[in-house]
Design an enzyme around this catalytic site. Structure first.
Site, PDB file in Angstrom:
ATOM      1  N   HIS A  50     -39.291 -21.850  10.614  1.00  0.00           N
ATOM      2  CA  HIS A  50     -38.481 -21.640   9.217  1.00  0.00           C
ATOM      3  C   HIS A  50     -39.377 -20.979   8.086  1.00  0.00           C
ATOM      4  O   HIS A  50     -38.938 -20.736   7.267  1.00  0.00           O
ATOM      5  CB  HIS A  50     -38.341 -23.244   8.843  1.00  0.00           C
ATOM      6  CG  HIS A  50     -37.198 -23.488   8.076  1.00  0.00           C
ATOM      7  ND1 HIS A  50     -35.995 -22.745   8.309  1.00  0.00           N
ATOM      8  CD2 HIS A  50     -36.729 -24.608   7.277  1.00  0.00           C
ATOM      9  CE1 HIS A  50     -34.970 -23.129   7.519  1.00  0.00           C
ATOM     10  NE2 HIS A  50     -35.366 -24.358   6.893  1.00  0.00           N
TER      11      HIS A  50
ATOM     12  N   PHE B 156     -40.396 -27.193  -1.489  1.00  0.00           N
ATOM     13  CA  PHE B 156     -39.722 -27.319  -0.082  1.00  0.00           C
ATOM     14  C   PHE B 156     -38.584 -26.227   0.018  1.00  0.00           C
ATOM     15  O   PHE B 156     -37.899 -25.948  -1.198  1.00  0.00           O
ATOM     16  CB  PHE B 156     -39.432 -28.870   0.200  1.00  0.00           C
ATOM     17  CG  PHE B 156     -40.550 -29.281   0.756  1.00  0.00           C
ATOM     18  CD1 PHE B 156     -40.934 -29.370   2.260  1.00  0.00           C
ATOM     19  CD2 PHE B 156     -41.072 -30.326   0.011  1.00  0.00           C
ATOM     20  CE1 PHE B 156     -42.199 -30.050   2.369  1.00  0.00           C
ATOM     21  CE2 PHE B 156     -42.434 -31.233   0.392  1.00  0.00           C
ATOM     22  CZ  PHE B 156     -42.818 -30.807   1.799  1.00  0.00           C
TER      23      PHE B 156
ATOM     24  N   ASN C  82     -30.624 -23.522   3.776  1.00  0.00           N
ATOM     25  CA  ASN C  82     -30.715 -24.210   2.503  1.00  0.00           C
ATOM     26  C   ASN C  82     -31.634 -23.441   1.659  1.00  0.00           C
ATOM     27  O   ASN C  82     -31.261 -23.627   0.375  1.00  0.00           O
ATOM     28  CB  ASN C  82     -31.388 -25.579   2.947  1.00  0.00           C
ATOM     29  CG  ASN C  82     -30.436 -26.556   3.576  1.00  0.00           C
ATOM     30  OD1 ASN C  82     -29.323 -26.379   3.280  1.00  0.00           O
ATOM     31  ND2 ASN C  82     -30.976 -27.444   4.419  1.00  0.00           N
TER      32      ASN C  82
END
Length: 197
Positions: free
Chosen positions: A23, A69, A117
């Site tokens: 990621h 995040f 996301n």
């Protein structure tokens, strides 16, 4: 390319436990750019991220790796873009891409978030504007939707990581071409590349 790129963002999750996970491919790219162009990245709480400045082919470019995040990346991007009045069309966001195999990377402008996301939050925080450029760094797909979270949050096996690294290196070289204001040439170079084991 009508609007020159003024900001390059590399997406990832903060902290050593995520540093080497798939990621974080976008963050690896920005770190590689900083290294290649003798820039440095430092923590800047004002922009919720690591920031830096480099010159590519005589053009001043800001670098950003959000330290929020992943699903809150937009907070960081908008804070910096707003302060320096950088429009979405002048932003390049580098991110991991499930729909491309390891060893492949592609430039793209605009489009949806594809379930990513980080992209989803950036589009949302930019007031539903999705016109920023993307660098899609292929990490492959685990096979089923249910496996995606575990997949992106783990390290790639050594052979796969080598393919990702090779594509990253090529993306850094193609970025140089991008800053001659020739997006088509940069795309052609990068899109014809496929790393092999």
């Amino acid at each position: 390319m009508t609007q020159p790129i003024q900001l390059i963002v590399g997406l990832g999750n903060p902290g050593p436990e995520y540093a080497n996970t798939r990621h974080n491919a976008g963050a690896w790219y920005v770190a590689s750019l900083a290294e290649r162009y003798n820039g440095s990245l430092r923590e800047d709480p004002k922009y919720f991220g690591l920031t830096g400045r480099i010159q590519i082919n005589g053009q001043d470019v800001r670098l950003l790796i959000p330290t929020t995040f992943m699903n809150l990346s937009g907070k960081s991007v908008v804070a910096l873009a707003k302060f320096f009045q950088i429009p979405p069309e002048s932003i390049l966001v580098a991110h991991d891409e499930l729909d491309l195999p390891p060893g492949v990377a592609k430039f793209k402008q605009g489009g949806g978030h594809g379930g990513h996301n980080g992209l989803k939050d950036i589009i949302n925080k930019l007031g539903n504007n999705n016109q920023f450029h993307r660098l899609r760094l292929g990490i492959g797909h685990p096979g089923t939707k249910e496996q995606v979270v575990g997949f992106v949050l783990t390290k790639a096996p050594k052979a796969e990581q080598q393919l990702i690294d090779d594509a990253l290196d090529e993306a850094v070289r193609a970025t140089d071409i991008l800053f001659t204001n020739d997006m088509t040439k940069a795309m052609n170079r990068l899109h014809s590349f496929k790393a092999t084991a």
